[in-house]
Design an enzyme around this catalytic site. Structure first.
Site, PDB file in Angstrom:
ATOM      1  N   CYS A 105       0.847  -1.199   0.000  1.00 36.18           N
ATOM      2  CA  CYS A 105       0.000   0.000   0.000  1.00 36.18           C
ATOM      3  C   CYS A 105       0.885   1.252   0.000  1.00 36.18           C
ATOM      4  O   CYS A 105       1.869   1.325   0.738  1.00 36.18           O
ATOM      5  CB  CYS A 105      -0.906  -0.008   1.223  1.00 36.18           C
ATOM      6  SG  CYS A 105      -2.025   1.397   1.253  1.00 36.18           S
TER       7      CYS A 105
ATOM      8  N   CYS B 278       0.424   4.836   6.995  1.00 33.38           N
ATOM      9  CA  CYS B 278      -0.207   4.628   8.315  1.00 33.38           C
ATOM     10  C   CYS B 278       0.763   3.870   9.227  1.00 33.38           C
ATOM     11  O   CYS B 278       1.155   2.730   8.924  1.00 33.38           O
ATOM     12  CB  CYS B 278      -1.506   3.858   8.154  1.00 33.38           C
ATOM     13  SG  CYS B 278      -2.566   4.509   6.826  1.00 33.38           S
TER      14      CYS B 278
ATOM     15  N   CYS C 150       0.369   0.150  10.295  1.00 36.47           N
ATOM     16  CA  CYS C 150      -0.113  -0.849   9.334  1.00 36.47           C
ATOM     17  C   CYS C 150       0.970  -1.740   8.721  1.00 36.47           C
ATOM     18  O   CYS C 150       1.904  -1.255   8.075  1.00 36.47           O
ATOM     19  CB  CYS C 150      -0.896  -0.171   8.225  1.00 36.47           C
ATOM     20  SG  CYS C 150      -1.717  -1.395   7.171  1.00 36.47           S
TER      21      CYS C 150
ATOM     22  N   CYS D 198     -16.637  -8.943   5.511  1.00 32.44           N
ATOM     23  CA  CYS D 198     -15.988  -7.634   5.334  1.00 32.44           C
ATOM     24  C   CYS D 198     -14.740  -7.798   4.486  1.00 32.44           C
ATOM     25  O   CYS D 198     -13.806  -8.500   4.876  1.00 32.44           O
ATOM     26  CB  CYS D 198     -15.578  -7.058   6.686  1.00 32.44           C
ATOM     27  SG  CYS D 198     -16.922  -6.997   7.859  1.00 32.44           S
TER      28      CYS D 198
ATOM     29  N   CYS E 249     -19.636  -5.829   3.584  1.00 37.19           N
ATOM     30  CA  CYS E 249     -18.924  -4.622   3.995  1.00 37.19           C
ATOM     31  C   CYS E 249     -17.621  -4.578   3.194  1.00 37.19           C
ATOM     32  O   CYS E 249     -17.040  -5.634   2.909  1.00 37.19           O
ATOM     33  CB  CYS E 249     -18.609  -4.680   5.486  1.00 37.19           C
ATOM     34  SG  CYS E 249     -17.692  -3.220   6.050  1.00 37.19           S
TER      35      CYS E 249
ATOM     36  N   CYS F 258     -19.453   2.317   8.633  1.00 41.68           N
ATOM     37  CA  CYS F 258     -18.673   1.631   9.667  1.00 41.68           C
ATOM     38  C   CYS F 258     -17.427   2.494   9.874  1.00 41.68           C
ATOM     39  O   CYS F 258     -16.604   2.622   8.962  1.00 41.68           O
ATOM     40  CB  CYS F 258     -18.310   0.224   9.194  1.00 41.68           C
ATOM     41  SG  CYS F 258     -17.190  -0.639  10.317  1.00 41.68           S
TER      42      CYS F 258
ATOM     43  N   ARG G 130     -17.888  -2.485  17.855  1.00 43.13           N
ATOM     44  CA  ARG G 130     -17.179  -3.756  17.622  1.00 43.13           C
ATOM     45  C   ARG G 130     -15.864  -3.836  18.383  1.00 43.13           C
ATOM     46  O   ARG G 130     -15.007  -2.952  18.278  1.00 43.13           O
ATOM     47  CB  ARG G 130     -16.919  -3.979  16.132  1.00 43.13           C
ATOM     48  CG  ARG G 130     -16.256  -5.345  15.881  1.00 43.13           C
ATOM     49  CD  ARG G 130     -16.095  -5.694  14.413  1.00 43.13           C
ATOM     50  NE  ARG G 130     -17.357  -5.642  13.737  1.00 43.13           N
ATOM     51  CZ  ARG G 130     -17.611  -4.873  12.686  1.00 43.13           C
ATOM     52  NH1 ARG G 130     -16.678  -4.109  12.181  1.00 43.13           N
ATOM     53  NH2 ARG G 130     -18.806  -4.881  12.128  1.00 43.13           N
TER      54      ARG G 130
HETATM   55  N1  SAM Z   1      -6.600   0.598   3.009  1.00 45.57           N
HETATM   56  C1  SAM Z   1      -7.867   0.906   3.486  1.00 45.57           C
HETATM   57  C2  SAM Z   1      -7.852   2.055   4.457  1.00 45.57           C
HETATM   58  O1  SAM Z   1      -6.920   2.204   5.204  1.00 45.57           O
HETATM   59  O2  SAM Z   1      -8.825   2.808   4.468  1.00 45.57           O
HETATM   60  C3  SAM Z   1      -8.589  -0.276   4.103  1.00 45.57           C
HETATM   61  C4  SAM Z   1      -7.840  -1.303   4.926  1.00 45.57           C
HETATM   62  S1  SAM Z   1      -7.129  -0.750   6.444  1.00 45.57           S
HETATM   63  C5  SAM Z   1      -6.114  -2.095   6.893  1.00 45.57           C
HETATM   64  C6  SAM Z   1      -8.489  -0.732   7.574  1.00 45.57           C
HETATM   65  C7  SAM Z   1      -8.266  -0.329   9.005  1.00 45.57           C
HETATM   66  O3  SAM Z   1      -7.601  -1.359   9.714  1.00 45.57           O
HETATM   67  C8  SAM Z   1      -7.401   0.881   9.291  1.00 45.57           C
HETATM   68  O4  SAM Z   1      -8.085   2.081   9.111  1.00 45.57           O
HETATM   69  C9  SAM Z   1      -7.050   0.689  10.751  1.00 45.57           C
HETATM   70  O5  SAM Z   1      -7.992   1.331  11.567  1.00 45.57           O
HETATM   71  C10 SAM Z   1      -7.112  -0.828  10.918  1.00 45.57           C
HETATM   72  N2  SAM Z   1      -5.779  -1.383  11.197  1.00 45.57           N
HETATM   73  C11 SAM Z   1      -4.778  -1.568  10.316  1.00 45.57           C
HETATM   74  N3  SAM Z   1      -3.662  -2.051  10.911  1.00 45.57           N
HETATM   75  C12 SAM Z   1      -3.971  -2.184  12.219  1.00 45.57           C
HETATM   76  C13 SAM Z   1      -3.237  -2.616  13.360  1.00 45.57           C
HETATM   77  N4  SAM Z   1      -1.954  -2.994  13.270  1.00 45.57           N
HETATM   78  N5  SAM Z   1      -3.853  -2.631  14.555  1.00 45.57           N
HETATM   79  C14 SAM Z   1      -5.143  -2.245  14.655  1.00 45.57           C
HETATM   80  N6  SAM Z   1      -5.889  -1.815  13.619  1.00 45.57           N
HETATM   81  C15 SAM Z   1      -5.314  -1.770  12.413  1.00 45.57           C
HETATM   82 FE1  SF4 Z   2      -2.778   1.248   3.361  1.00 46.30          FE
HETATM   83 FE2  SF4 Z   2      -2.745   0.091   5.705  1.00 46.30          FE
HETATM   84 FE3  SF4 Z   2      -3.095   2.700   5.581  1.00 46.30          FE
HETATM   85 FE4  SF4 Z   2      -5.059   1.030   4.710  1.00 46.30          FE
HETATM   86  S1  SF4 Z   2      -4.301   1.251   6.799  1.00 46.30           S
HETATM   87  S2  SF4 Z   2      -4.273   2.874   3.707  1.00 46.30           S
HETATM   88  S3  SF4 Z   2      -3.796  -0.657   3.934  1.00 46.30           S
HETATM   89  S4  SF4 Z   2      -1.238   1.584   4.946  1.00 46.30           S
END
Ligand code: SAM
Ligand code: SF4
Ligand code: DTB
Length: 355
Positions: A62, A66, A69, A106, A137, A197, A269
């Site tokens: 990606c 973040c 992530c 989801c 979802c 959500c 949730r």
């Molecule tokens: N890429 C898209 C986005 O970020 O909008 C969708 C997938 S992203 C993985 C969805 C959500 O997963 C993130 O917004 C975050 O809140 C949650 N998430 C991702 N990594 C995480 C982690 N290590 N611990 C807890 N929540 C996590």
């Molecule tokens: Fe990409 Fe992870 Fe951020 Fe979603 S949460 S936008 S998968 S880096």
């Protein structure tokens, strides 16, 4: 101090101040949980929990940054990138999720936003999963108006897009998209007619001010999100937050309770992080008003509790999975729920502190 004085009603409000929410966080733990449970019981059967299963339809690589992530291309987390899954493979997973007892499927993609060429595939997934009798979802990143409409037209029930944290702390966690971008996507989802959500992550080094700030943002949206995932950070090696200090579990439970109080009719949730929670902590989360989980041995890329352990926990707590009445008359479903709530209020142990 009585719970009544602090939180007299279970009314739906959109005018929460940060101080009011901080006051909820500051309540004695027992008062807070008691109040949250009372609010919970005015809108829900307290012994039912909604069950969703996650599927990563496109994993890794990606472009976003973040800090939590494992799927960001910027961090070396050892994750293998995968292309968009074939529709048939997604449907296979959805069938298995349904057979395992999930009512919502989801689908998540590691995208900043979907590309035009992806839309025919994801909308096909929505149609296929719906046809299996599951709620759908998706979480695909930011959407434009057209994409939101396409997903809604395909019948997508929910779109997940998290605010993650407070507006003030947000810049410490993500720099490649703004808070405002996120609010705009949520607005497009709502305008297109889908259910929202939206939630966040606790344990990223934020303070109570930020947890309150996140919940104020969610509760003061024009309509409360129908689903509010509260994730506990899953610390993944290679991400900037891998060494973040452990959160006091009671602080996490407080967050669930405050979310329940400020968004009384939403499903809250208990999301990522359950793998590291004891059964007792999860039971406290349900007592605080959590009424949905991710079920299945994997979240998107990290482990989730084994399904057997979850089923045993439900059994030990007398919790039943919430049913999904597809095409059921809304009034009929509402009447059934009201009946169950009335039954719960007949219980000799029921004490209505919300009145
Ligand atoms: N890429 C898209 C986005 O970020 O909008 C969708 C997938 S992203 C993985 C969805 C959500 O997963 C993130 O917004 C975050 O809140 C949650 N998430 C991702 N990594 C995480 C982690 N290590 N611990 C807890 N929540 C996590
Ligand atoms: Fe990409 Fe992870 Fe951020 Fe979603 S949460 S936008 S998968 S880096
Ligand atoms: C949400 O709030 N939590 C889910 C879902 N929405 C998409 C994702 C959690 C991901 C945890 C880290 C992982 O497994 O990659």
């Amino acid at each position: 101090m009585t719970a009544n004085r602090q939180m007299p009603t279970a009314a739906i409000r959109h005018d929460w101040t940060r101080q009011q929410v901080l006051d909820l966080f500051a309540m004695p733990f027992n008062d807070l949980l008691f109040t949250a449970q009372q609010v919970h019981r005015t809108h829900f059967d307290a012994n039912r929990v909604q069950v969703s299963t996650l599927c990563s339809i496109k994993t890794g690589a990606c472009p976003e940054d973040c800090a939590y992530c494992p799927q960001s291309a910027r961090y070396d987390t050892g994750l293998e990138r995968e292309k968009l899954m074939k529709v048939e493979k997604v449907l296979e997973e959805a069938r298995a999720a349904k057979a395992g007892g999930a009512t919502r499927f989801c689908m998540g993609a590691a995208w900043r936003s979907p590309k035009k060429k992806d839309m025919p595939y994801v909308t096909e997934m929505v149609r296929g999963v719906k046809a299996l009798g599951l709620e759908t979802c998706m979480t695909l990143g930011m959407l434009n108006d057209e994409q939101a409409k396409e997903l809604a037209d395909a019948g997508l029930d929910y779109y997940n897009h998290n605010l993650d944290t407070s507006p003030e702390y947000y810049g410490e966690i993500i720099t490649t998209r703004t808070y405002q971008d996120r609010l705009e996507t949520l607005d497009r989802v709502r305008t297109a007619g889908m259910k929202v959500c939206a939630g966040g992550i606790i344990g990223m080094g934020e303070g109570e001010q930020d947890r309150a700030g996140l919940l104020v943002q969610l509760a003061n949206l024009p309509e409360h999100p129908e689903s509010v995932p509260i994730n506990m950070l899953v610390k993944v090696a290679g991400t900037p937050l891998e060494d973040e200090r452990d959160l006091d579990p009671f602080e996490f439970i407080r967050c669930i309770a405050v979310a329940r109080i400020v968004m009384p009719k939403s499903h809250v949730r208990l999301s990522a992080g359950r793998e590291h929670m004891s059964d007792e902590m999860q039971a406290l989360a349900f007592l605080a008003g959590a009424n949905s989980i991710f079920y299945g041995e994997k979240l998107l890329t990290t482990p989730n509790p084994e399904t057997n352990r979850d089923m045993q926990l439900f059994n030990r707590l007398g919790i039943q999975p919430e049913e999904y009445h597809q095409h059921a008359d809304e009034a009929e479903a509402e009447a059934e729920l009201s009946g169950r709530i009335a039954e719960q209020q007949q219980d000799p142990y029921f004490y209505n502190a919300v009145k």
